[in-house]
Design a protein around this motif. Structure first.
Motif, mmCIF file in Angstrom:
data_model
loop_
_atom_site.group_PDB
_atom_site.id
_atom_site.type_symbol
_atom_site.label_atom_id
_atom_site.label_comp_id
_atom_site.label_asym_id
_atom_site.label_seq_id
_atom_site.Cartn_x
_atom_site.Cartn_y
_atom_site.Cartn_z
ATOM 1 N N LYS A 48 13.150 -4.759 -50.227
ATOM 2 C CA LYS A 48 13.824 -5.394 -49.102
ATOM 3 C C LYS A 48 12.836 -5.587 -47.954
ATOM 4 C CE LYS A 48 17.864 -3.650 -48.091
ATOM 5 N NZ LYS A 48 18.886 -2.617 -47.785
ATOM 6 N N ARG A 49 13.246 -6.404 -47.005
ATOM 7 C CA ARG A 49 12.326 -6.754 -45.921
ATOM 8 C C ARG A 49 11.872 -5.528 -45.141
ATOM 9 N NH1 ARG A 49 14.252 -11.482 -42.281
ATOM 10 N NH2 ARG A 49 16.279 -10.446 -42.319
ATOM 11 N N ASP A 50 12.786 -4.608 -44.879
ATOM 12 C CA ASP A 50 12.409 -3.405 -44.136
ATOM 13 C C ASP A 50 11.496 -2.491 -44.939
ATOM 14 O OD1 ASP A 50 13.859 -4.220 -41.982
ATOM 15 O OD2 ASP A 50 15.603 -2.950 -42.372
ATOM 16 N N GLU A 51 11.587 -2.556 -46.244
ATOM 17 C CA GLU A 51 10.788 -1.688 -47.103
ATOM 18 C C GLU A 51 9.387 -2.241 -47.353
ATOM 19 O OE1 GLU A 51 14.632 -0.187 -49.787
ATOM 20 O OE2 GLU A 51 13.284 -1.754 -50.523
ATOM 21 N N LEU A 52 9.206 -3.523 -47.065
ATOM 22 C CA LEU A 52 7.973 -4.201 -47.452
ATOM 23 C C LEU A 52 6.766 -3.752 -46.628
ATOM 24 C CD1 LEU A 52 6.982 -6.345 -49.437
ATOM 25 C CD2 LEU A 52 7.435 -8.081 -47.688
ATOM 26 N N ALA A 53 6.988 -3.445 -45.353
ATOM 27 C CA ALA A 53 5.868 -3.108 -44.471
ATOM 28 C C ALA A 53 5.083 -1.909 -44.979
ATOM 29 C CB ALA A 53 6.383 -2.833 -43.060
ATOM 30 N N LEU A 54 5.764 -0.861 -45.394
ATOM 31 C CA LEU A 54 5.077 0.344 -45.865
ATOM 32 C C LEU A 54 4.313 0.053 -47.151
ATOM 33 C CD1 LEU A 54 4.439 3.329 -45.659
ATOM 34 C CD2 LEU A 54 6.606 3.826 -46.809
ATOM 35 N N ARG A 55 4.904 -0.718 -48.056
ATOM 36 C CA ARG A 55 4.239 -0.991 -49.331
ATOM 37 C C ARG A 55 2.981 -1.835 -49.134
ATOM 38 N NH1 ARG A 55 9.338 1.258 -49.088
ATOM 39 N NH2 ARG A 55 9.678 2.372 -51.064
ATOM 40 N N ILE A 56 3.081 -2.874 -48.300
ATOM 41 C CA ILE A 56 1.895 -3.690 -48.035
ATOM 42 C C ILE A 56 0.871 -2.876 -47.246
ATOM 43 C CG2 ILE A 56 1.043 -5.710 -46.786
ATOM 44 C CD1 ILE A 56 3.512 -7.206 -47.565
ATOM 45 N N GLY A 57 1.346 -2.016 -46.347
ATOM 46 C CA GLY A 57 0.430 -1.167 -45.583
ATOM 47 C C GLY A 57 -0.378 -0.247 -46.481
ATOM 48 N N MET A 101 -4.825 -10.791 -52.176
ATOM 49 C CA MET A 101 -3.920 -10.177 -51.219
ATOM 50 C C MET A 101 -2.589 -10.930 -51.082
ATOM 51 S SD MET A 101 -4.470 -9.318 -47.169
ATOM 52 C CE MET A 101 -5.852 -8.229 -47.454
ATOM 53 N N PRO A 102 -2.586 -12.268 -50.913
ATOM 54 C CA PRO A 102 -1.289 -12.951 -50.787
ATOM 55 C C PRO A 102 -0.433 -12.830 -52.037
ATOM 56 C CG PRO A 102 -3.075 -14.542 -50.974
ATOM 57 C CD PRO A 102 -3.713 -13.211 -50.768
ATOM 58 N N GLY A 103 -1.089 -12.820 -53.211
ATOM 59 C CA GLY A 103 -0.326 -12.684 -54.445
ATOM 60 C C GLY A 103 0.357 -11.339 -54.550
ATOM 61 N N ILE A 104 -0.344 -10.275 -54.179
ATOM 62 C CA ILE A 104 0.245 -8.931 -54.213
ATOM 63 C C ILE A 104 1.381 -8.823 -53.195
ATOM 64 C CG2 ILE A 104 -0.193 -6.496 -53.761
ATOM 65 C CD1 ILE A 104 -1.312 -7.362 -56.383
ATOM 66 N N ALA A 105 1.158 -9.374 -51.998
ATOM 67 C CA ALA A 105 2.205 -9.322 -50.966
ATOM 68 C C ALA A 105 3.464 -10.043 -51.434
ATOM 69 C CB ALA A 105 1.688 -9.943 -49.670
ATOM 70 N N TYR A 106 3.288 -11.209 -52.043
ATOM 71 C CA TYR A 106 4.447 -11.942 -52.563
ATOM 72 C C TYR A 106 5.132 -11.161 -53.680
ATOM 73 C CZ TYR A 106 7.068 -15.198 -55.420
ATOM 74 O OH TYR A 106 8.052 -15.776 -56.166
ATOM 75 N N TYR A 107 4.340 -10.593 -54.583
ATOM 76 C CA TYR A 107 4.909 -9.841 -55.700
ATOM 77 C C TYR A 107 5.745 -8.665 -55.194
ATOM 78 C CZ TYR A 107 5.159 -7.077 -59.982
ATOM 79 O OH TYR A 107 5.614 -6.340 -61.056
ATOM 80 N N LEU A 108 5.219 -7.935 -54.218
ATOM 81 C CA LEU A 108 5.968 -6.803 -53.666
ATOM 82 C C LEU A 108 7.262 -7.262 -53.009
ATOM 83 C CD1 LEU A 108 3.033 -4.740 -52.083
ATOM 84 C CD2 LEU A 108 4.361 -4.143 -54.123
ATOM 85 N N SER A 109 7.252 -8.461 -52.413
ATOM 86 C CA SER A 109 8.447 -8.964 -51.733
ATOM 87 C C SER A 109 9.574 -9.289 -52.703
ATOM 88 C CB SER A 109 8.105 -10.209 -50.901
ATOM 89 O OG SER A 109 7.871 -11.338 -51.730
ATOM 90 N N LEU A 162 -0.612 -7.095 -68.221
ATOM 91 C CA LEU A 162 0.101 -6.599 -69.392
ATOM 92 C C LEU A 162 1.292 -5.719 -69.033
ATOM 93 C CD1 LEU A 162 -2.892 -5.679 -71.730
ATOM 94 C CD2 LEU A 162 -1.349 -7.636 -71.952
ATOM 95 N N PHE A 163 1.177 -4.933 -67.963
ATOM 96 C CA PHE A 163 2.172 -3.902 -67.701
ATOM 97 C C PHE A 163 3.101 -4.183 -66.517
ATOM 98 C CE2 PHE A 163 -1.142 -1.560 -70.029
ATOM 99 C CZ PHE A 163 -0.364 -1.011 -71.035
ATOM 100 N N LEU A 164 2.693 -5.069 -65.590
ATOM 101 C CA LEU A 164 3.557 -5.346 -64.442
ATOM 102 C C LEU A 164 4.587 -6.411 -64.810
ATOM 103 C CD1 LEU A 164 1.053 -5.402 -61.442
ATOM 104 C CD2 LEU A 164 2.707 -3.621 -62.025
ATOM 105 N N PRO A 165 5.878 -6.114 -64.684
ATOM 106 C CA PRO A 165 6.906 -7.116 -64.988
ATOM 107 C C PRO A 165 6.926 -8.223 -63.945
ATOM 108 C CG PRO A 165 7.915 -5.152 -64.079
ATOM 109 C CD PRO A 165 6.469 -4.830 -64.274
ATOM 110 N N ARG A 166 7.373 -9.391 -64.342
ATOM 111 C CA ARG A 166 7.387 -10.539 -63.447
ATOM 112 C C ARG A 166 8.304 -10.316 -62.257
ATOM 113 N NH1 ARG A 166 9.581 -16.575 -65.097
ATOM 114 N NH2 ARG A 166 9.530 -17.458 -62.999
ATOM 115 N N SER A 167 9.466 -9.727 -62.479
ATOM 116 C CA SER A 167 10.454 -9.476 -61.437
ATOM 117 C C SER A 167 11.383 -8.367 -61.911
ATOM 118 C CB SER A 167 11.253 -10.755 -61.127
ATOM 119 O OG SER A 167 11.933 -11.207 -62.292
ATOM 120 N N PRO A 168 12.222 -7.815 -61.029
ATOM 121 C CA PRO A 168 13.113 -6.730 -61.446
ATOM 122 C C PRO A 168 14.010 -7.087 -62.623
ATOM 123 C CG PRO A 168 13.055 -6.856 -59.061
ATOM 124 C CD PRO A 168 12.276 -8.041 -59.567
ATOM 125 N N ASP A 169 14.510 -8.334 -62.652
ATOM 126 C CA ASP A 169 15.411 -8.692 -63.750
ATOM 127 C C ASP A 169 14.686 -8.870 -65.086
ATOM 128 O OD1 ASP A 169 14.147 -10.961 -62.742
ATOM 129 O OD2 ASP A 169 15.685 -12.284 -63.546
#
Length: 341
Positions: A13-22, A1-9, A76-83
């Motif tokens: 953006k901060r305001d967008e994070l609540a819905l995704r983690i929810g 769970m903490p790893g997924i939450a960090y990855y989504l962050s 294999l399929f999830l990129p490390r970060s947007p860049d």
């Protein structure tokens, strides 16, 4: 769970994070709804020959294999970060990174993992309050998981009917969790929604304590599930929102979930077989914890409002007198960084 939450962050953006983690954490309530049914199905399968005696081992092998396979696909399929994303165009990658950088004053894209950034997470009031509230929330959730089967069994239903009756509270909890996460995103607030959901827990626990009628107790389970399940993702999001840069945010996520995971241990000691089927002692402790969540949340709201006023008044501007590299590492300590309330 903490790893997924960090990855989504790192993507939102901060305001967008609540819905995704929810949405992500709502899978926990859905697993409660259908986990028992899947377990029943796996138990009906002939025991796998390579396993020692006991068909219950089928559950761990099959569900574990599915989990490992999905984790491999994610790697294999999830990129490390947007860049580093391959499915975004160059312009889209720049925009994705810039929208995160602009929102978090002083946040650098890549920083070295250094001890001061790690220990910064342990000096955050938001992290400690969210971690303690997560612990108290998990006491309620785990307690419900423990006493709900015996409660429904006492209502005179068959095993299959009792299993089916455990599904509706979890489904309601999932719907309410996503709804509350959406409202967190729309309002850019966290605490106020905790203060809306936690009293629903209090009402549900009070119904379970105050009435021996099975119908009232079953209704109390609905309210308890509805009030408790949204709280975990809100507290995890709140800690993420108020932590920067990336190293501090990663440690904050792990800290909140690690301390919160002590909740089921507490539940195991307060929901004792001798108290079955009503578990008054456990429910009373749980009720006190839910009241504690409300008190701690109010304290954190007031604390963060006070801290934002101090920053607006320029009381932390002295931190900007350092060199550019030091200022870039301030993250959530930056005077222009506003704490989420």
């Amino acid at each position: 769970m903490p790893g997924i939450a960090y990855y989504l962050s790192t993507w939102y953006k901060r305001d967008e994070l609540a819905l995704r983690i929810g949405i992500f954490v709502s899978a926990a309530s859905m697993s409660g709804a259908f986990g028992g049914l899947l377990a029943t199905a796996f138990l009906s399968i002939k025991q796998i020959s390579i396993l020692p005696y006991g068909r219950w081992r089928n559950i761990f092998l099959i569900e574990g294999a599915i989990t490992i396979a999905l984790a491999g696909l994610g790697y294999l399929f999830l990129p490390r970060s947007p860049d580093k994303s391959g499915f975004l165009q160059e312009r889209e990658r720049v925009i994705a990174m810039e929208r995160i950088r602009v929102e978090n004053a002083g946040l650098v894209e890549e920083e070295k993992t250094e001890s001061d950034l790690v220990f910064r997470a342990f000096f955050s009031m938001t992290n400690w309050i969210c971690a303690l509230c997560f612990l108290l929330t998990n006491i309620s959730i785990q307690g419900m998981v423990l006493f709900m089967p015996s409660l429904i069994a006492g209502m005179g239903y068959s095993e299959i009917e009792a299993q089916l009756l455990t599904v509706p509270p979890y489904i309601l909890a999932c719907i309410w969790s996503i709804t509350l996460a959406y409202m967190c995103q729309r309002s850019s607030r966290r605490g106020i929604w905790v203060l809306l959901s936690a009293p629903i827990c209090i009402i549900g626990s009070s119904m379970l304590i105050g009435s021996p009628k099975r119908s009232v107790e079953y209704g109390g389970i609905f309210l308890l599930a509805m009030g408790a399940f949204p709280l975990g993702p809100i507290f995890l999001t709140w800690a993420n929102n108020n932590s920067a840069p990336y190293t501090t945010r990663a440690v904050s996520s792990a800290m909140v979930v690690a301390i919160g995971s002590l909740g089921p241990i507490v539940s195991a000691w307060i929901y004792l077989p001798k108290d079955s089927p009503r578990y008054i002692t456990g429910l009373s402790v749980q009720l006190g914890g839910q009241v504690g969540i409300c008190i701690l949340t109010i304290f954190l709201i007031v604390w963060n409002i006070r801290e934002n006023r101090r920053r607006k008044a320029g009381l932390l501007d002295y931190l900007l007198e350092a060199d550019e590299a030091a200022v870039a590492r301030l993250g959530s300590l930056h005077p222009r960084f506003r704490l989420t309330i």
